[in-house]
Scaffold this motif. Structure first.
Motif, PDB file in Angstrom:
ATOM      1  N   VAL A 226      14.824  -4.421  18.118  1.00  0.00           N
ATOM      2  CA  VAL A 226      14.963  -3.398  17.073  1.00  0.00           C
ATOM      3  C   VAL A 226      14.392  -2.091  17.592  1.00  0.00           C
ATOM      4  O   VAL A 226      13.609  -2.062  18.554  1.00  0.00           O
ATOM      5  N   LYS A 227      14.775  -1.001  16.939  1.00  0.00           N
ATOM      6  CA  LYS A 227      14.361   0.334  17.380  1.00  0.00           C
ATOM      7  C   LYS A 227      13.464   0.982  16.337  1.00  0.00           C
ATOM      8  O   LYS A 227      13.757   0.929  15.140  1.00  0.00           O
ATOM      9  N   LEU A 228      12.368   1.578  16.789  1.00  0.00           N
ATOM     10  CA  LEU A 228      11.485   2.304  15.880  1.00  0.00           C
ATOM     11  C   LEU A 228      12.248   3.485  15.299  1.00  0.00           C
ATOM     12  O   LEU A 228      12.704   4.367  16.013  1.00  0.00           O
ATOM     13  N   LEU A 229      12.391   3.496  13.966  1.00  0.00           N
ATOM     14  CA  LEU A 229      13.185   4.527  13.298  1.00  0.00           C
ATOM     15  C   LEU A 229      12.309   5.651  12.761  1.00  0.00           C
ATOM     16  O   LEU A 229      12.591   6.838  12.980  1.00  0.00           O
ATOM     17  N   SER A 230      11.241   5.315  12.041  1.00  0.00           N
ATOM     18  CA  SER A 230      10.394   6.356  11.457  1.00  0.00           C
ATOM     19  C   SER A 230       9.010   5.796  11.147  1.00  0.00           C
ATOM     20  O   SER A 230       8.844   4.600  10.923  1.00  0.00           O
ATOM     21  N   VAL A 231       8.042   6.710  11.124  1.00  0.00           N
ATOM     22  CA  VAL A 231       6.665   6.390  10.737  1.00  0.00           C
ATOM     23  C   VAL A 231       6.238   7.437   9.718  1.00  0.00           C
ATOM     24  O   VAL A 231       6.296   8.640  10.002  1.00  0.00           O
ATOM     25  N   SER A 232       5.836   7.005   8.536  1.00  0.00           N
ATOM     26  CA  SER A 232       5.448   7.970   7.500  1.00  0.00           C
ATOM     27  C   SER A 232       4.188   8.712   7.917  1.00  0.00           C
ATOM     28  O   SER A 232       3.269   8.141   8.512  1.00  0.00           O
ATOM     29  N   GLU A 233       4.152  10.003   7.607  1.00  0.00           N
ATOM     30  CA  GLU A 233       3.004  10.829   7.959  1.00  0.00           C
ATOM     31  C   GLU A 233       1.933  10.810   6.876  1.00  0.00           C
ATOM     32  O   GLU A 233       0.827  11.285   7.088  1.00  0.00           O
ATOM     33  N   LYS A 234       2.268  10.263   5.701  1.00  0.00           N
ATOM     34  CA  LYS A 234       1.321  10.211   4.596  1.00  0.00           C
ATOM     35  C   LYS A 234       1.150   8.775   4.148  1.00  0.00           C
ATOM     36  O   LYS A 234       2.119   8.022   4.027  1.00  0.00           O
ATOM     37  N   ALA A 235      -0.112   8.385   3.887  1.00  0.00           N
ATOM     38  CA  ALA A 235      -0.393   7.017   3.462  1.00  0.00           C
ATOM     39  C   ALA A 235       0.108   6.781   2.039  1.00  0.00           C
ATOM     40  O   ALA A 235       0.155   7.694   1.215  1.00  0.00           O
ATOM     41  N   MET A 236       0.495   5.547   1.770  1.00  0.00           N
ATOM     42  CA  MET A 236       0.887   5.149   0.427  1.00  0.00           C
ATOM     43  C   MET A 236      -0.368   4.939  -0.425  1.00  0.00           C
ATOM     44  O   MET A 236      -1.486   4.993   0.088  1.00  0.00           O
ATOM     45  N   PRO A 237      -0.225   4.712  -1.738  1.00  0.00           N
ATOM     46  CA  PRO A 237      -1.409   4.540  -2.597  1.00  0.00           C
ATOM     47  C   PRO A 237      -2.366   3.442  -2.140  1.00  0.00           C
ATOM     48  O   PRO A 237      -3.563   3.516  -2.399  1.00  0.00           O
ATOM     49  N   ASP A 238      -1.858   2.421  -1.433  1.00  0.00           N
ATOM     50  CA  ASP A 238      -2.727   1.340  -0.968  1.00  0.00           C
ATOM     51  C   ASP A 238      -3.400   1.667   0.358  1.00  0.00           C
ATOM     52  O   ASP A 238      -4.103   0.829   0.934  1.00  0.00           O
ATOM     53  N   GLY A 239      -3.203   2.890   0.867  1.00  0.00           N
ATOM     54  CA  GLY A 239      -3.858   3.301   2.100  1.00  0.00           C
ATOM     55  C   GLY A 239      -3.110   2.920   3.362  1.00  0.00           C
ATOM     56  O   GLY A 239      -3.564   3.231   4.470  1.00  0.00           O
ATOM     57  N   LEU A 240      -1.953   2.275   3.229  1.00  0.00           N
ATOM     58  CA  LEU A 240      -1.166   1.863   4.388  1.00  0.00           C
ATOM     59  C   LEU A 240      -0.023   2.843   4.633  1.00  0.00           C
ATOM     60  O   LEU A 240       0.353   3.618   3.754  1.00  0.00           O
ATOM     61  N   TYR A 241       0.527   2.797   5.852  1.00  0.00           N
ATOM     62  CA  TYR A 241       1.615   3.684   6.245  1.00  0.00           C
ATOM     63  C   TYR A 241       2.900   2.876   6.412  1.00  0.00           C
ATOM     64  O   TYR A 241       2.881   1.776   6.964  1.00  0.00           O
ATOM     65  N   GLU A 242       4.015   3.436   5.932  1.00  0.00           N
ATOM     66  CA  GLU A 242       5.299   2.743   6.015  1.00  0.00           C
ATOM     67  C   GLU A 242       5.964   3.034   7.359  1.00  0.00           C
ATOM     68  O   GLU A 242       6.064   4.182   7.784  1.00  0.00           O
TER      69      GLU A 242
END
Length: 357
Positions: A226-242
């Protein structure tokens, strides 16, 4: 021994017995000392993989609607149907739109004939300029009206913008719908995504992805690139990144949106990373801890740590919180309290199997 001496002895014995109790009149309780396994924190080479859990998601989910309104004459798809790009999904009654095309066409042809005749006259300087401009303006207005009527007639057919599956149907046949009313939603399955969540400590390592592989147990997929498509620059409410990984949905794959997925990310390894056995680490709310064993007091201290990648052979790499050479509890961590006395269990030697000698 006379009676007075006997009373004295009994009183002394009673006093001694009473003195063995505490101020509350209860027998003193011995301090509970738990037997625990401990290990010494050491450094080693960090494993260069991260295993992340997530879900399969479609490339896009799009709601389709008409640009015009009217009675729904044709809707011959149902949930789960596969449609090809350009295929007619639904159709509005064309009657009124055909009449509009005929009316505007007649007006356009009339003004077009006048426009061509007056254009010849203006080129011969036989009419004033403003007279020609009025004729030209009328011609352009009827041309625009005719083209708009043709577009509206074409818009009575709702076509699939891409190939995919009908996810949901919002209306029924013969229902009158307005412009912009959602008719169906369609899933683009040409590409799928594996969506996972990572902690702050894992974020930079994932961004340095060298290669990644997907496993979907229920679809029989193992080690699919699989290919890395995107990494969120802002954490979600649970403190994790999508983080999203994409892959082509080939015909032989039996994977569908919503399935549980596992992504293994290979990234650069770091040298001399402290690590502990995985059972030594426990979580409380949003923080991660270990129990530090103090040999001089035989007591434990709860220490907050920051973890990194999974290490080899069931170990977890520690970024901060412990020092090389400190001792941590590796079993029974959920049954300890701050400052509790513990007794390390001796580890049998390789020649003393089971610790029987």
């Amino acid at each position: 021994m006379n009676f007075r001496n006997i009373l004295f002895v009994l009183a002394a014995a009673l006093a001694a017995f009473t003195g063995c109790k505490n101020s509350t009149g209860e027998e003193p309780q011995a301090e509970t000392i738990k037997n625990v396994k401990i290990e010494t924190v050491t450094d080693g080479v960090t494993q260069n993989t991260i295993t992340l859990n997530g879900k399969i998601k479609e490339k896009s989910l799009t709601s389709l609607s008409f640009r015009v309104g009217g009675p729904l004459l044709k809707l011959n798809v149902k949930q789960g149907d596969y449609v090809k790009q350009g295929q007619v999904i639904a159709e509005i009654d064309k009657r009124d739109y055909k009449l509009q095309v005929e009316t505007t066409k007649a007006q356009f042809e009339q003004t077009e004939s006048e426009y061509k005749r007056y254009k010849q006259l203006i080129e011969q300087n036989k009419i004033p300029e403003n007279t020609f401009e009025k004729i030209k303006s009328g011609y352009l207005m009827t041309k625009t009206a005719y083209e708009n009527a043709q577009n509206q007639l074409r818009d009575t057919e709702l076509k699939a913008p891409f190939s995919g599956y009908i996810y949901e149907k919002f209306v029924e046949n013969f229902q009158t719908v307005g412009a912009g009313t959602p008719i169906v939603s369609i899933i683009d399955n040409s590409h799928l995504e594996a969506v996972v969540s990572v902690s702050e400590s894992q974020l930079q390592r994932v961004k340095g992805d060298k290669e990644s592989y997907l496993n979907v147990a229920n679809a029989g997929i193992h080690q699919l690139p699989v290919k890395l498509l995107s990494v969120s620059e802002k954490a979600m409410p649970d403190g994790l990144y999508e983080v999203k990984f994409s892959f082509n949905n080939k015909n032989e794959l039996e994977v569908a949106p919503g399935m549980t997925a596992e992504v293994t990310v290979y990234c650069d390894a770091e040298e001399n990373q402290l690590s502990v056995a995985a059972p030594a680490v426990f979580h409380e709310k949003t923080s991660t801890y270990v129990w530090i064993y103090n040999p001089s007091t035989s007591k434990v201290e709860k220490r907050k740590v920051e973890i990194g990648l999974d290490g080899p052979q069931g170990r977890i790499n520690i970024i901060s919180g412990v020092n090389n050479g400190e001792q941590v509890v590796t079993a029974g961590v959920h049954y300890l309290v701050e400052g509790q006395k513990v007794k390390p269990i001796k580890t049998p030697s390789e020649t003393n199997i089971g610790g029987l000698l």
